[in-house]
Scaffold this motif. Sequence first.
Motif, PDB file in Angstrom:
ATOM      1  N   GLN A  81       1.023  -1.171  -0.065  1.00 47.15           N
ATOM      2  CA  GLN A  81       0.162   0.148  -0.166  1.00 47.15           C
ATOM      3  C   GLN A  81       0.270   1.292   0.018  1.00 47.15           C
ATOM      4  O   GLN A  81       0.700   1.814  -0.837  1.00 47.15           O
ATOM      5  CB  GLN A  81      -1.007   0.012   0.855  1.00 47.15           C
ATOM      6  CG  GLN A  81      -2.033   1.159   0.879  1.00 47.15           C
ATOM      7  CD  GLN A  81      -2.944   0.543  -0.097  1.00 47.15           C
ATOM      8  OE1 GLN A  81      -2.727  -0.663  -0.534  1.00 47.15           O
ATOM      9  NE2 GLN A  81      -3.608   1.939  -0.481  1.00 47.15           N
ATOM     10  N   ARG A  82       2.044   0.944   0.695  1.00 52.40           N
ATOM     11  CA  ARG A  82       3.003   2.542   0.697  1.00 52.40           C
ATOM     12  C   ARG A  82       3.733   2.322   0.220  1.00 52.40           C
ATOM     13  O   ARG A  82       3.569   3.688  -0.512  1.00 52.40           O
ATOM     14  CB  ARG A  82       3.459   2.345   2.007  1.00 52.40           C
ATOM     15  CG  ARG A  82       3.029   2.619   3.402  1.00 52.40           C
ATOM     16  CD  ARG A  82       4.748   2.585   4.315  1.00 52.40           C
ATOM     17  NE  ARG A  82       5.413   0.789   4.473  1.00 52.40           N
ATOM     18  CZ  ARG A  82       4.329   0.845   5.041  1.00 52.40           C
ATOM     19  NH1 ARG A  82       4.160   0.124   5.923  1.00 52.40           N
ATOM     20  NH2 ARG A  82       5.696  -0.592   5.290  1.00 52.40           N
ATOM     21  N   SER A  83       3.693   1.357  -1.497  1.00 50.49           N
ATOM     22  CA  SER A  83       4.761   1.812  -2.433  1.00 50.49           C
ATOM     23  C   SER A  83       3.858   2.105  -3.513  1.00 50.49           C
ATOM     24  O   SER A  83       3.906   2.580  -4.638  1.00 50.49           O
ATOM     25  CB  SER A  83       5.292   0.890  -2.932  1.00 50.49           C
ATOM     26  OG  SER A  83       6.549  -0.685  -2.337  1.00 50.49           O
ATOM     27  N   LEU A  84       2.317   1.291  -3.784  1.00 45.54           N
ATOM     28  CA  LEU A  84       1.483   2.135  -4.801  1.00 45.54           C
ATOM     29  C   LEU A  84       0.949   3.955  -3.995  1.00 45.54           C
ATOM     30  O   LEU A  84       1.238   4.511  -4.991  1.00 45.54           O
ATOM     31  CB  LEU A  84       0.135   1.163  -4.514  1.00 45.54           C
ATOM     32  CG  LEU A  84       0.224   0.164  -4.999  1.00 45.54           C
ATOM     33  CD1 LEU A  84      -0.939  -1.024  -4.407  1.00 45.54           C
ATOM     34  CD2 LEU A  84       0.345  -0.151  -5.934  1.00 45.54           C
ATOM     35  N   GLN A  85       1.171   3.548  -3.362  1.00 43.59           N
ATOM     36  CA  GLN A  85       0.406   5.323  -2.541  1.00 43.59           C
ATOM     37  C   GLN A  85       2.020   6.475  -3.389  1.00 43.59           C
ATOM     38  O   GLN A  85       1.716   7.183  -3.605  1.00 43.59           O
ATOM     39  CB  GLN A  85       0.418   5.948  -1.537  1.00 43.59           C
ATOM     40  CG  GLN A  85      -1.426   4.735  -1.316  1.00 43.59           C
ATOM     41  CD  GLN A  85      -1.624   4.742   0.670  1.00 43.59           C
ATOM     42  OE1 GLN A  85      -0.365   5.674   1.368  1.00 43.59           O
ATOM     43  NE2 GLN A  85      -2.164   5.153   0.723  1.00 43.59           N
ATOM     44  N   ALA A  86       3.240   6.159  -3.070  1.00 39.46           N
ATOM     45  CA  ALA A  86       4.416   6.386  -3.583  1.00 39.46           C
ATOM     46  C   ALA A  86       4.907   6.676  -4.474  1.00 39.46           C
ATOM     47  O   ALA A  86       5.529   7.269  -5.376  1.00 39.46           O
ATOM     48  CB  ALA A  86       4.869   6.286  -2.467  1.00 39.46           C
ATOM     49  N   GLY A  87       4.594   5.620  -5.657  1.00 42.87           N
ATOM     50  CA  GLY A  87       4.085   5.023  -6.749  1.00 42.87           C
ATOM     51  C   GLY A  87       6.030   4.468  -7.058  1.00 42.87           C
ATOM     52  O   GLY A  87       6.330   4.354  -8.298  1.00 42.87           O
ATOM     53  N   GLU A  88       6.011   3.712  -6.165  1.00 40.74           N
ATOM     54  CA  GLU A  88       7.205   3.630  -6.426  1.00 40.74           C
ATOM     55  C   GLU A  88       7.205   1.104  -6.693  1.00 40.74           C
ATOM     56  O   GLU A  88       5.895   1.618  -6.545  1.00 40.74           O
ATOM     57  CB  GLU A  88       8.334   2.909  -4.325  1.00 40.74           C
ATOM     58  CG  GLU A  88       7.695   4.589  -3.940  1.00 40.74           C
ATOM     59  CD  GLU A  88       9.255   4.340  -2.471  1.00 40.74           C
ATOM     60  OE1 GLU A  88       9.866   5.712  -2.005  1.00 40.74           O
ATOM     61  OE2 GLU A  88       8.486   3.065  -2.272  1.00 40.74           O
ATOM     62  N   ALA A  89       8.109   0.844  -6.896  1.00 46.31           N
ATOM     63  CA  ALA A  89       8.015   0.025  -6.752  1.00 46.31           C
ATOM     64  C   ALA A  89       7.872  -0.917  -6.341  1.00 46.31           C
ATOM     65  O   ALA A  89       7.995  -0.758  -4.322  1.00 46.31           O
ATOM     66  CB  ALA A  89       9.442  -1.358  -7.926  1.00 46.31           C
ATOM     67  N   VAL A  90       6.701  -2.311  -5.900  1.00 44.84           N
ATOM     68  CA  VAL A  90       6.849  -3.941  -5.087  1.00 44.84           C
ATOM     69  C   VAL A  90       7.786  -3.768  -5.186  1.00 44.84           C
ATOM     70  O   VAL A  90       8.025  -5.277  -5.822  1.00 44.84           O
ATOM     71  CB  VAL A  90       4.836  -3.697  -5.515  1.00 44.84           C
ATOM     72  CG1 VAL A  90       4.659  -5.147  -4.667  1.00 44.84           C
ATOM     73  CG2 VAL A  90       4.249  -2.720  -5.260  1.00 44.84           C
ATOM     74  N   ALA A  91       8.554  -4.265  -3.758  1.00 48.24           N
ATOM     75  CA  ALA A  91       9.478  -4.746  -3.288  1.00 48.24           C
ATOM     76  C   ALA A  91       9.083  -6.755  -3.223  1.00 48.24           C
ATOM     77  O   ALA A  91       8.020  -7.218  -3.291  1.00 48.24           O
ATOM     78  CB  ALA A  91       9.616  -4.998  -1.791  1.00 48.24           C
ATOM     79  N   VAL A  92       9.686  -7.459  -3.247  1.00 50.20           N
ATOM     80  CA  VAL A  92       9.562  -9.217  -3.354  1.00 50.20           C
ATOM     81  C   VAL A  92       9.692  -9.370  -1.859  1.00 50.20           C
ATOM     82  O   VAL A  92       9.766  -8.846  -1.072  1.00 50.20           O
ATOM     83  CB  VAL A  92      10.863 -10.150  -4.007  1.00 50.20           C
ATOM     84  CG1 VAL A  92      10.250 -11.401  -3.763  1.00 50.20           C
ATOM     85  CG2 VAL A  92      10.595  -9.346  -4.856  1.00 50.20           C
ATOM     86  N   THR A  93       7.930 -10.674  -1.860  1.00 51.01           N
ATOM     87  CA  THR A  93       7.980 -11.344  -0.222  1.00 51.01           C
ATOM     88  C   THR A  93       8.961 -12.328  -0.079  1.00 51.01           C
ATOM     89  O   THR A  93       8.574 -12.795  -0.845  1.00 51.01           O
ATOM     90  CB  THR A  93       6.536 -10.723  -0.231  1.00 51.01           C
ATOM     91  OG1 THR A  93       6.394 -11.521   0.756  1.00 51.01           O
ATOM     92  CG2 THR A  93       5.582 -11.666  -0.923  1.00 51.01           C
ATOM     93  N   PRO A  94       9.314 -12.597   1.193  1.00 56.03           N
ATOM     94  CA  PRO A  94       9.598 -13.232   1.505  1.00 56.03           C
ATOM     95  C   PRO A  94       8.415 -15.222   2.182  1.00 56.03           C
ATOM     96  O   PRO A  94       8.392 -16.229   1.881  1.00 56.03           O
ATOM     97  CB  PRO A  94      10.123 -13.704   2.608  1.00 56.03           C
ATOM     98  CG  PRO A  94      10.391 -12.419   3.124  1.00 56.03           C
ATOM     99  CD  PRO A  94       9.770 -11.475   1.721  1.00 56.03           C
TER     100      PRO A  94
END
Length: 114
Positions: A81-94
């Motif tokens: 959600q933070r990445s989407l709101q900031a317009g950044e790439a979404v990190a990979v999840t473990p």
Amino acid sequence: MANEERPPELDARFTLANERTFLAWLRTALGLLAGGVALDRLGPDGNSGDGGTAHSAVVGLCVLLSVGLVIGGYLRWASVQRSLQAGEAVAVTPLVSLLAVGVVVLAVGSLFIL
């Protein structure tokens, strides 16, 4: 007044997709928790679930994996959600690796209690 750069407006579809993904993690966690409870109640002796170390380990792993998925799913939802709101790439999840390894360990552990 200076022209401030703002990230583009977030499309609601992305937020809703993120929520659906979080709910999928919750459903998986609930399934693992229900499986652990079922194994405990319907264990080798039929009532108390006291069937030995392997049985207890599989039940415990179901519960721990369930708790880990709930916490991890929430943290993942917040991060996306933070990445989407900031317009950044979404990190990979473990989380995907955690779930895959956990299910393999559960499957192997189940072989010992059958």
